[in-house]
Design an enzyme around this catalytic site. Structure first.
Site, PDB file in Angstrom:
ATOM      1  N   HIS A  80       0.872  -1.183   0.000  1.00 43.98           N
ATOM      2  CA  HIS A  80       0.000   0.000   0.000  1.00 43.98           C
ATOM      3  C   HIS A  80       0.903   1.225   0.000  1.00 43.98           C
ATOM      4  O   HIS A  80       1.890   1.270   0.739  1.00 43.98           O
ATOM      5  CB  HIS A  80      -0.881  -0.034   1.256  1.00 43.98           C
ATOM      6  CG  HIS A  80      -2.018   0.936   1.235  1.00 43.98           C
ATOM      7  ND1 HIS A  80      -1.827   2.291   1.323  1.00 43.98           N
ATOM      8  CD2 HIS A  80      -3.349   0.749   1.129  1.00 43.98           C
ATOM      9  CE1 HIS A  80      -3.009   2.894   1.284  1.00 43.98           C
ATOM     10  NE2 HIS A  80      -3.953   1.972   1.158  1.00 43.98           N
ATOM     11  N   ARG A 132      -6.940  10.281   0.221  1.00 45.19           N
ATOM     12  CA  ARG A 132      -6.795  10.773  -1.167  1.00 45.19           C
ATOM     13  C   ARG A 132      -8.159  10.877  -1.835  1.00 45.19           C
ATOM     14  O   ARG A 132      -8.392  11.760  -2.644  1.00 45.19           O
ATOM     15  CB  ARG A 132      -5.848   9.845  -1.942  1.00 45.19           C
ATOM     16  CG  ARG A 132      -4.393  10.046  -1.529  1.00 45.19           C
ATOM     17  CD  ARG A 132      -3.483   8.986  -2.096  1.00 45.19           C
ATOM     18  NE  ARG A 132      -3.523   7.758  -1.322  1.00 45.19           N
ATOM     19  CZ  ARG A 132      -3.562   6.533  -1.811  1.00 45.19           C
ATOM     20  NH1 ARG A 132      -3.561   6.358  -3.114  1.00 45.19           N
ATOM     21  NH2 ARG A 132      -3.587   5.483  -1.017  1.00 45.19           N
TER      22      ARG A 132
END
Ligand code: FAD
Length: 604
Positions: free
Chosen positions: A236, A256
């Site tokens: 990740h 995000r």
């Protein structure tokens, strides 16, 4: 055979995360007896940590979304190595599974007109993740537990399975021990569902908790089932990197999705530098368009921070390697900048990302509404796992099923965020249904006492060596270091060959491990028992990665940086050979039906 505490079931589910609980609910609903085993306390499985949400094409926020788009997104994300049948079933059945969860009491965030709210996530064309702030996993596990315990299943907490038992080419049950007293437990079963989660603890920096030592993968392999796609380990892009004690803890992609941007030490938004061809048409041209996308503008395209995880992780590594990283060796993730756009930004961030706000405040003394976070890649998810039939989730060993993170197929070379929680629901449900069917059709298998006795003797051997043997922690630590450095985000043949040699040495040393003390809550003993599993999955990852001479999705080889068309039609399958060694084979992917090909073409 000594007297072992014995619990017999029609269906035995190993693992009490989302996949295990969903399987248990489904099996119990058909009237068979169901036992659930969990290495930790009920409710503490990995699923509880999930933050961002459950991907399901309900079209609540953007009516253009439907199963066809979700199918195409999942296949593109997986670089077309996915089991297309699983990707089809997953996209079609995820919305119903979310509604089922809601009917059982899950409280989701809502749109203004009262429907389940959906958020943006990497690789998903439209807002698709049903969520509860950034605590979706907690709500999911709470709901499944509440519903599950009323279905009559029996739960064995803090019990660890050491081996699967087989009878004449089918599964016959499992054998393990309880952590509290160290007593052995025998579980005869007509069908077994593996739902043991991931392998993150094979690496040094990981978002995974102590339980994720690849047990299900190793149990299936040792029992004779095939593993697939083991080269695809997801790193990740955003884990915490500072202070060192919290390194690896996840920073959700939801940051995000809500407008957070990645910058290097020069303050430049580097994700615009390199957009993969496959995603160029779907990616925003500039900051302005990216921001509009996160705010729901249907004409805008997604910002490059919402590209797939494999690509973002590599872009971050590039910035760090080329000397543009942050002070502690990561990059900056900034959500605080949205105060330039929203009048009530601080409140908005705290409402949308409450766990992230508290995580940084408490662990790093950073107020994310005011300053950027420092982040870097962390080992997060295992795409590879037990090879299963797409419809039934049965492995290549009759009666043994697998679902959730320990199964392979749905995600191909790279998983899209949010597609795991939906995977657990869709395929947990299917695994439970078909396992119950298998149990009804095939009846009881014979338990071979010698299999249990052998496992018990092997488990107790470290006590016999006592202080004279090497401690297990050091070997575990060195193995993690070796996998991190030699079979990590960027790989080469030379380094992986070195890793294989080191794994062999660790295996030798693990045979001489000794532990002191008694069997009650003995952490050293438990670590010694986890070691063989960690070694098996580490070897499988390394051999599979050597068997794929190309770069694709999460598997990036610096010595083979391009895609290879032939390898793009193959899965790498691993089995235990008759000589006890690991066999690696390339298996052609079945031809996709014309109607699914058509969808992919239309959506490209
Ligand atoms: C911090 C974090 C955030 C995430 N956020 C998201 C998200 O927003 N959306 C998304 O889709 N995915 C997310 N993921 C991924 C997702 O949470 C996991 O992939 C998923 O929960 C795995 O579920 P599972 O049921 O397969 O296994 P788990 O939930 O991992 O459960 C495994 C179970 O198996 C048991 N077990 C293991 N070994 C043994 C053994 N030998 N004997 C007995 N029991 C055993 C464990 O005790 C546990 O009960 C996130 C992951 C992390 C770490």
């Amino acid at each position: 055979m000594p007297e072992y505490q014995t619990h017999a079931y029609d269906v035995l589910v190993i693992g009490a995360g989302g996949a295990g609980l969903r399987a248990a609910i489904e099996a119990a609903a058909t009237g068979v007896s169901v036992g659930v085993i969990s290495k930790s306390l009920l409710g503490k499985a990995h699923t509880v940590m999930a933050e961002g949400g459950i991907a399901a094409a309900m079209g609540n926020v953007d009516e253009r979304d439907n199963w066809r788009v979700h199918f195409a997104d999942t296949m593109r994300g997986g670089q077309y190595l996915n089991n297309w049948r699983m990707a089809e079933l997953h996209a079609k059945e995820a919305p119903e599974c979310v509604h089922e969860l809601e009917a059982w009491g899950a409280l989701f965030d809502r749109t203004k007109d009262g429907r389940i709210l959906q958020r943006n996530f990497g690789g998903h064309k439209y807002p698709r993740l049903a969520h509860v702030g950034d605590r979706t996993g907690l709500e999911m596990i709470r709901t499944l537990q509440d519903h599950g315990i009323h279905q009559g299943m029996e739960v064995h907490m803090e019990a660890t399975v050491l081996t699967l038992l087989t009878d004449d080419g089918r599964v016959a049950g499992a054998f393990g021990y309880d952590r509290e007293r160290g007593r052995f437990l025998l579980f005869p079963a007509k069908a077994v569902v593996l739902a043991t989660g991931g392998i993150g603890r094979a690496y040094q920096i990981t978002s995974n908790s102590w339980e994720y030592t690849g047990d299900g993968h190793a149990l299936a392999y040792e029992a004779g089932a095939a593993l697939m796609d083991m080269e695809f380990v997801q790193f990740h892009p955003t884990g915490m990197i500072w202070p060192p004690s919290v390194r690896g803890i996840l920073v959700t992609e939801g940051v995000r999705g809500e407008g957070g941007v990645l910058r290097n030490k020069e303050g430049r938004r580097f994700m615009f530098d390199d957009i993969p061809e496959l995603y160029r048409k779907q990616t925003a041209d500039n900051d302005e368009e990216g921001w509009r996308y996160t705010q729901g503008d249907k004409e805008a395209r997604r910002p490059p921070e919402l590209l797939t995880r494999d690509h973002i992780a590599r872009s971050i590594v590039r910035e760090i390697k080329e000397g543009r990283g942050s002070p502690h060796g990561g990059v900056f993730l900034d959500i605080s900048w949205i105060k330039e756009r929203l009048p009530n930004a601080a409140e908005h961030i705290k409402r949308k990302l409450p766990s992230m706000y508290h995580q940084f405040k408490q662990l790093a003394d950073i107020d994310i509404t005011k300053e950027p976070m420092e982040v870097g890649p962390t080992t997060h998810y295992m795409m590879g796992g037990v090879q299963v039939d797409g419809d039934t989730q049965m492995s290549t060993l009759p009666g043994l099923f697998a679902a959730g993170e320990c199964a392979a197929g749905l995600h191909g070379a790279n998983r899209l965020g949010g597609n795991s929680l939906s995977d657990l629901l869709v395929f947990g449900k299917r695994a439970g249904h078909y396992a119950a069917g298998f149990a009804k059709e095939h009846g009881t298998a014979r338990i071979d006492p010698q299999q249990a006795d052998r496992a018990a003797a092997a488990a107790l051997a470290p006590f016999e060596r006592g202080d004279k043997g090497e401690g297990p922690y050091q070997i575990q630590h060195q193995l993690q270091e070796s996998m991190q450095n030699l079979v990590g985000i960027v790989r080469t043949e030379q380094e992986m060959q070195r890793a294989l040699g080191e794994i062999e040495q660790f295996r030798e040393r693990s045979r001489r491990v000794g532990v002191a003390g008694n069997r009650e809550y003995n952490g050293g003993w438990h670590t010694a028992l986890d070691l063989p599993n960690l070694l098996t999955v580490s070897e499988a990852v390394t051999r599979a990665a050597l068997g794929r001479p190309e770069s694709r999705g999460a598997h990036f080889r610096e010595d083979r940086p391009s895609k290879d068309a032939e390898s793009g039609k193959m899965n790498i399958v691993i089995r235990k050979g008759p000589d006890g060694r690991m066999q690696v084979a390339r298996q052609p992917i079945a031809e996709m039906p014309a109607e699914l090909k058509q969808i992919i073409q239309e959506m490209s």
